[in-house]
Scaffold this active site. Structure first.
Site, PDB file in Angstrom:
ATOM      1  N   GLU A  45       0.873  -1.172   0.000  1.00  0.00           N
ATOM      2  CA  GLU A  45       0.000   0.000   0.000  1.00  0.00           C
ATOM      3  C   GLU A  45       0.909   1.220   0.000  1.00  0.00           C
ATOM      4  OE1 GLU A  45      -3.199   0.157  -0.273  1.00  0.00           O
ATOM      5  OE2 GLU A  45      -3.652  -1.980  -0.118  1.00  0.00           O
ATOM      6  N   CYS A  65      -2.577   9.477   1.863  1.00  0.00           N
ATOM      7  CA  CYS A  65      -2.163   8.867   0.591  1.00  0.00           C
ATOM      8  C   CYS A  65      -3.269   8.947  -0.448  1.00  0.00           C
ATOM      9  CB  CYS A  65      -1.744   7.412   0.810  1.00  0.00           C
ATOM     10  SG  CYS A  65      -3.006   6.354   1.535  1.00  0.00           S
TER      11      CYS A  65
END
Length: 510
Positions: free
Chosen positions: A252, A286
């Site tokens: 991720e 993010c």
């Protein structure tokens, strides 16, 4: 659970004199939050070995028994929510409101994973087809064993929970290494699991603390999978450390998420969403919005609306309940934000709000950059700060091309009254919200993850549960037939019959 909120050295464990250790700091004031031991490679291997024993017990529980223990954990976090949010505010720096929202979503994900694990992963019958009709076929998803989770500092509860809760629900044990910047928070959630399950004969969720070498040791410790959240650069190092043992990884990584604003969009709502997506958590998200492409016909109105809404924010950072943002958690990120702003201005971008003077460590005030060239670092690289670039485009087609012109591919957003879903489908991203931002993160049933530099693999949802399992296919012969193909003693007419079957089903000309 108020004793966890202090996160002092005694709560962590007695540090041996002269043993390696590190300190986590309050990013706003610079004061010490806690001191932690630097877990050695030998100690990491020992913890993983103990976790493997815990896995043998945990995987042997029924679905209902694991669900019950996970729900107890969610209950313990809920009852300690005030303490946890205060600790998140202190160690991570985010406003208490942001901390509450993050923790609340994490609790929701624990509940979803616990409640859906059996439905998603239980053994199921699979059709065999005519050729293998005398066999029964079963597919099941077996837990991997011990999963290592390396967590980030920007969302220290919500993000690692997407791996921890789903791995546990799937029947795995977990060894968790939180970021060195938010280790006290990581310890808090591990302690909450233990306190919620005091009768457990083994610790199925284990904590290790440390910096980069400890994370590398976890990769090389023999775990059955590594779930990593962080930058693509560090992700490559994690993959390299896992490569010799062929330890699978879930990546991720970062993003450079774009928002497209069509000519028929609700500009007030689009501006509000862009502001939240770009500036909340001090831009350290993010899946936050870093680029906006708005159709020229409504560009000026959008910029005016965005500017007006920024002026309404409680921009003075501090302790008050109305504080819109907190300090940058990682000091080195401030230099990245400053470099991106300066580069954008040097290459011809126009400052609408903020600018170079907005960087006042440890805070960065909201910054809006207009018509920044596409080759600038503010457009090409992940900024991870409270900045946003806005660029006018001829039409939605150009917006899609520019939005996709990045190595990243995590999240995205589209604002349009008509055709928003069609636009969303064309964006190269793992997730897209229409007329909203980051909505996908709040829906536990949806998978979360990206493509390209944003990584691979998925957390959350059914895909997130399967991510921490291995599919196991089992066949069982129910009866024999006179025309078995997989034997040297097969009937001479077996292939004739099979050929006739193929011609009948597939060989006819249309």
């Amino acid at each position: 659970m108020s004793d966890q909120g202090s996160a002092d050295g005694a709560a962590v464990g007695v540090l041996e004199p002269g043993a390696p250790s590190f300190i986590s700091y309050d990013p706003a004031g610079g004061g010490e939050v806690a001191t932690f031991p630097e877990t050695s490679a030998e100690q990491v291997r020992a913890v993983v070995g103990e976790a493997r024993q815990a896995f043998a017990w945990w995987s042997g529980l029924t679905w209902a028994e694991r669900e019950q223990r996970l729900r107890k954990w969610a209950g313990a976090i809920t009852r300690g929510l005030d303490d946890l949010c205060e600790l998140m505010h202190r160690e991570n720096g985010k406003p208490r409101g942001d901390a509450f929202l993050e923790a609340f979503l994490a609790i929701e994900h624990i509940g979803w994973a616990a409640g859906h694990a059996r439905k998603v992963l239980h053994p199921r019958r699979v059709g065999t087809g005519l050729l293998m009709a005398n066999h029964a076929a079963t597919l099941e998803y077996q837990p991997l064993g011990v999963v290592g989770v390396i967590g980030p500092w920007n969302y220290p509860v919500f993000t690692p929970m997407g791996s921890i809760a789903y791995a546990l629900a799937a029947g795995n044990a977990v060894v968790f290494k939180p970021s060195e910047y938010t280790t006290a928070i990581g310890k808090w959630i591990v302690d909450a699991f233990d306190q919620a399950n005091p009768d457990a004969p083994h610790q199925v969720l284990r904590l290790i603390t440390g910096t980069g070498p400890t994370g590398a040791a976890l990769c090389e410790s023999g775990v059955d999978k590594i779930a990593f959240t962080g930058s693509a650069r560090t992700g490559r190092k994690v993959m390299a450390a896992c490569a010799p043992s062929l330890t699978p990884v879930l990546m991720e990584c970062g993003g450079k998420d774009a928002m497209i604003v069509a000519g028929d969009a609700d500009l007030a709502k689009a501006a509000d969403a862009a502001l939240w997506g770009a500036m909340s958590n001090a831009g350290q998200t993010c899946v936050g919005i870093e680029r906006v492409y708005v159709v020229d016909a409504v560009k000026d109105k959008f910029v005016t609306e965005l500017t007006a809404q920024i002026q309404k924010l409680a921009l003075a950072p501090g302790e008050g309940p109305d504080a819109a943002y907190g300090p940058m958690t990682m000091p080195s990120q401030i230099d990245v934000v400053r470099r991106h702003i300066d580069d954008a201005i040097a290459k011809g971008g126009t400052v609408v709000v903020g600018g170079s003077g907005a960087v006042r460590a440890p805070y960065v005030e909201p910054t809006v950059l207009l018509d920044t060239p596409e080759d600038s670092s503010a457009v090409r690289e992940e900024t991870f700060g409270p900045t946003i670039t806005v660029k006018g485009v001829r039409d939605v087609e150009e917006a899609i091309q520019l939005a996709n012109a990045t190595d990243y591919g995590l999240g995205a957003s589209v604002f349009a009254r008509r055709g928003g879903t069609a636009i969303a489908r064309r964006l190269r991203s793992g997730m897209t919200s229409v007329n909203a931002v980051i909505a996908f993160a709040g829906i536990p049933g949806l998978p979360f993850g990206g493509v390209g530099e944003s990584g691979f693999g998925r957390i959350h949802g059914a895909d997130g549960l399967r991510e921490f399992t291995r599919p196991k296919a089992i066949t069982r012969r129910r009866y024999s037939t006179p025309f078995e193909p997989a034997t040297f003693a097969r009937h001479p007419k077996t292939f004739t019959i099979m050929k006739k079957y193929a011609e009948t089903r597939y060989g006819r000309k249309k």
